[in-house]
Scaffold this active site. Structure first.
Site, PDB file in Angstrom:
ATOM      1  N   HIS A 144       0.825  -1.211   0.000  1.00 40.53           N
ATOM      2  CA  HIS A 144       0.000   0.000   0.000  1.00 40.53           C
ATOM      3  C   HIS A 144       0.858   1.260   0.000  1.00 40.53           C
ATOM      4  O   HIS A 144       0.381   2.351  -0.346  1.00 40.53           O
ATOM      5  CB  HIS A 144      -0.968  -0.009   1.192  1.00 40.53           C
ATOM      6  CG  HIS A 144      -0.361   0.361   2.521  1.00 40.53           C
ATOM      7  ND1 HIS A 144       0.117  -0.564   3.419  1.00 40.53           N
ATOM      8  CD2 HIS A 144      -0.147   1.574   3.092  1.00 40.53           C
ATOM      9  CE1 HIS A 144       0.585   0.063   4.487  1.00 40.53           C
ATOM     10  NE2 HIS A 144       0.434   1.366   4.310  1.00 40.53           N
ATOM     11  N   ASP A 149      -0.439  -7.476   1.647  1.00 40.55           N
ATOM     12  CA  ASP A 149       0.154  -6.130   1.591  1.00 40.55           C
ATOM     13  C   ASP A 149       1.672  -6.239   1.620  1.00 40.55           C
ATOM     14  O   ASP A 149       2.322  -6.072   2.658  1.00 40.55           O
ATOM     15  CB  ASP A 149      -0.371  -5.322   2.798  1.00 40.55           C
ATOM     16  CG  ASP A 149       0.002  -3.848   2.705  1.00 40.55           C
ATOM     17  OD1 ASP A 149       0.448  -3.409   1.615  1.00 40.55           O
ATOM     18  OD2 ASP A 149      -0.156  -3.149   3.728  1.00 40.55           O
ATOM     19  N   SER A 207       4.615   2.614   7.804  1.00 37.54           N
ATOM     20  CA  SER A 207       4.225   1.534   6.898  1.00 37.54           C
ATOM     21  C   SER A 207       5.406   1.005   6.090  1.00 37.54           C
ATOM     22  O   SER A 207       6.249   1.768   5.608  1.00 37.54           O
ATOM     23  CB  SER A 207       3.155   2.019   5.918  1.00 37.54           C
ATOM     24  OG  SER A 207       1.929   2.092   6.587  1.00 37.54           O
TER      25      SER A 207
END
Lengths: 431, 266
Positions: free
Chosen positions: B48, B104, B211
């Site tokens: 992502h 992901d 992230s």
């Protein structure tokens, strides 16, 4: 007076029949029909002067110069016969009927009337003579017959017995079995069989007859009918016949001919033999090579025996400087082996392949690269690690390859070491 | 990183900063994330982080030209002292689902190899996932580093931590993780490709900007640090809230896929 009759059927009457026959009369009818037929004769009327043993008037039936019957009178007595309903059959294809009257008759007698006809002979049913009976199958037809044989047999030129074609037998194996055709059932008649055993030079043939042996013989004459003969090139064995097995025959040759003859009669079981071969020369047992094996191992080896030479694990066969996967030697007919034995030399894996950024460490102080030697790859820089993560020891294997327990022959690589911080994590702080 | 500590230089030599400047949107709308160096050419991160923010192209990666990779970076305000690389290629996992963040995970190939040094070194990958054996092990502690938000109350969503932060977080049982998200009004889907880490009482967590960073654990046998997870997502509550666990991509499920792209075999 003789009257020839050649028709296939007809009537015979006494003179003047149905009037009384004349005195002092003598008349014969010679009936003949084609071969393969018989003649049947029967009387429809009979009235002759009776007399003791038919010495006055009579009818006499003959064939093949044999008297078949004598008739007279009007009825049977102890000494005289009338034909009545009796049918007379000729043994072959001719029949003679003779009528005779003497000089006087006390009364008037009307005489006789007889009928004859030709009938086909069933040779298949009636033949009893062994020399004429069909060997296998018999087929009757009008005025004749013929013989035939079971499948695989041939009708002999005698048109009666059945022979076999048995002369194309060539045996080339080192051992085998020969037997008369159809053994243990009776062998065919009228046959000449030739069996050839042909081995290569260097072998000698040994023949061994079964105990069951039955070949037609004669009590006084040596094997006049059926017999078996053996020829080994120089020497002839036999003829053999009768019920006694010839037993074991040691020949002096690698080639033997077995000849078997049967005549047109007899029902005998025949024979069977086993043949084996022995080598004329022996080869000495070779010594077992160092670090190798021989297969098979025997005390003695004879012509055509093979020995396979193999090496122990980690050793390779070398012959005249050439590496071989396997080697075989063979005993020759002169008692020598085809070649000398090869040698077993220890496998050498050679220098190990280089791996980029890696050093090789030899386990043995002499940096040996032979079978069983061990090496180890290690990465030069501390920031490199061996990949894949494994024990990087390689061992020289049986086939000359460096082998790792996990990777096989695949080589490791040196890759950057992962997961290694350049700073230690801080120690726990007391609160 | 919420409730973390300052890292010393060289503690996380695999940590990389990824800055993305998607010119298809307004220029100010750039963002950043972390990654973990796997080799001289490849960086592991969350998918992502690399996907385009455009609504009509939810699984289209951003153009490689819009990504910058900083390696050996300690103080994010001193990027000029770090090694930086442009990107040659991006590989998003083909099954990445932008709605629930399943799968992901992504790879970034650097345009030029990076030399290893005291500050630039790769992290290890775990062994492939066995059925019935969950990696990482429950209740054990892992480390996550990042330059993301450290004070979730602050309105500033930019680079709030100059110096690389790290935090120790325990792996949470999958059932606990699922039940903690099941009680929410929104529908969350915790798949087997995810695991949770954090404390029930909160206070320590990863947050926006972290992230793609690696959740690492020390291999007890080899003493090497292994990337078991990637910072992926969390609930809408503040980072570090009570019973708000961070959700991480379970790297062990993708080892074969990663090796296939890295060309390193098993």
């Amino acid at each position: 007076l003789v009257v020839p009759l050649n028709n296939m059927y007809g009537i015979i009457r006494s003179p003047n029949f149905p009037e009384p026959y004349p005195k002092e009369s003598e008349l014969c009818w010679n009936i003949s029909v084609p071969e393969g037929f018989q003649i049947r004769l029967y009387f429809v009327h009979f009235d002759l002067e009776p007399s003791y043993l038919c010495e006055y008037d009579c009818v006499k039936v003959e064939a093949e110069r044999e008297e078949l019957a004598v008739f007279c009178g009007r009825e049977n007595t102890d000494t005289e016969l009338v034909p009545g309903e009796r049918v007379i059959t000729s043994p072959k294809n001719s029949l003679s009927v003779c009528f005779r009257s003497d000089f006087s008759d006390e009364e008037h007698f009307s005489g006789f009337q007889a009928h004859y006809s030709a009938v086909d002979v069933d040779e298949c049913r009636d033949r009893n003579d062994e020399d004429l009976v069909c060997d296998h199958f018999c087929h009757n037809f009008v005025a004749g017959y013929y013989c035939s044989c079971r499948y695989g047999y041939l009708l002999h030129s005698d048109n009666r017995t059945c022979r076999v074609q048995c002369s194309d037998n060539v045996f080339t194996e080192r051992s085998g079995v020969l037997a008369s055709s159809d053994f243990p059932n009776p062998y065919p008649k009228s046959s000449d069989c030739l069996y050839r055993i042909q081995l290569e030079e260097g072998f000698l043939l040994v023949l061994e007859f079964d105990k069951t042996f039955d070949v037609e013989d004669h009590p006084d004459v040596t094997c006049p009918y059926d017999y078996i003969k053996i020829q080994d090139g120089q020497k002839e064995f036999g003829p053999f016949c009768g019920g006694q097995s010839p037993g074991r025959i040691q020949t002096e040759s690698n080639k033997v001919e077995v000849y078997f003859h049967s005549d047109n009669s007899g029902e005998n079981i025949g024979w069977r033999m086993t043949y084996t071969s022995v080598a004329s020369q022996q080869c000495p047992a070779p010594p077992t090579p160092l670090h190798g094996q021989l297969n098979p191992t025997q005390v003695q080896y004879s012509f055509r025996d093979h020995i396979l030479v193999t090496c122990d694990p980690g050793y390779s066969l070398f012959k005249d400087g050439e590496e071989l996967s396997h080697y075989q030697i063979e005993c020759q007919k002169d008692g020598n082996w085809t070649s000398s034995l090869p040698q077993c030399e220890i496998v050498d894996c050679g220098a190990p392949e280089k791996v980029a950024m890696a050093d090789v460490t030899f386990e043995s102080p002499d940096s040996g690269t032979h079978y069983g030697s061990k090496i180890q790859y290690s990465c030069r820089a501390s920031m490199l690690q061996i990949h894949p993560k494994t024990n990087s020891t390689y061992t020289c294997g049986e086939r000359g390859d460096w082998i790792n327990v996990e990777l096989g022959t695949k080589l490791p690589t040196c890759i950057p070491a992962c997961g290694e911080p350049s700073q230690p994590f801080p120690a726990q702080m007391k609160r | 990183i919420v409730g973390g500590r300052n890292a010393v230089s060289g503690l996380f030599p695999w940590q990389v900063l990824l800055t993305i400047d998607d010119v298809s949107r307004v220029p100010e709308d750039s963002w950043f994330g972390s990654g973990a160096l796997l080799s001289e050419s490849w960086v592991l991160t969350a998918a992502h982080v690399l996907r385009s923010q455009r609504r009509d192209a939810s699984v289209v990666p951003v153009a490689p030209a819009h990504i910058r990779v900083y390696l050996g970076l300690h103080n994010a305000s001193a990027k000029d002292q770090a090694v930086n690389r442009s990107v040659e290629r991006i590989v998003l996992h083909p099954n990445f689902n932008p709605r629930n963040y399943d799968n992901d995970i992504a790879l970034v190939k650097l345009s030029h190899v990076v030399p290893f040094s005291q500050l630039v070194r790769p992290v290890c990958l775990p062994p492939p996932q066995d059925k019935g054996h969950h990696a990482p092990p429950l209740n054990t502690l892992g480390l996550v580093a990042g330059w993301g938000i450290s004070n979730p109350n602050a309105s500033d969503t930019g680079l709030v931590a100059d110096v690389l932060q790290y935090v120790k977080l325990p792996v949470v049982a999958q059932e606990e993780c699922e039940s903690s998200y099941a009680s929410r009004s929104l529908n969350y889907n915790i798949t087997d490709n995810m695991f949770c880490a954090g404390f029930y009482e909160g206070g320590h967590d990863t947050c926006l900007g972290d992230s793609g960073g690696a959740f690492v654990m020390e291999d007890p046998e080899g003493g090497r640090w292994v990337a078991h997870g990637l910072v992926s997502w969390g609930g809408p509550e503040e980072c570090g809230s009570q019973r708000v666990y961070g959700v991480y991509t379970r790297v062990a499920n993708y080892v074969d896929w990663l090796h296939a792209h890295l060309g390193t075999g098993s």
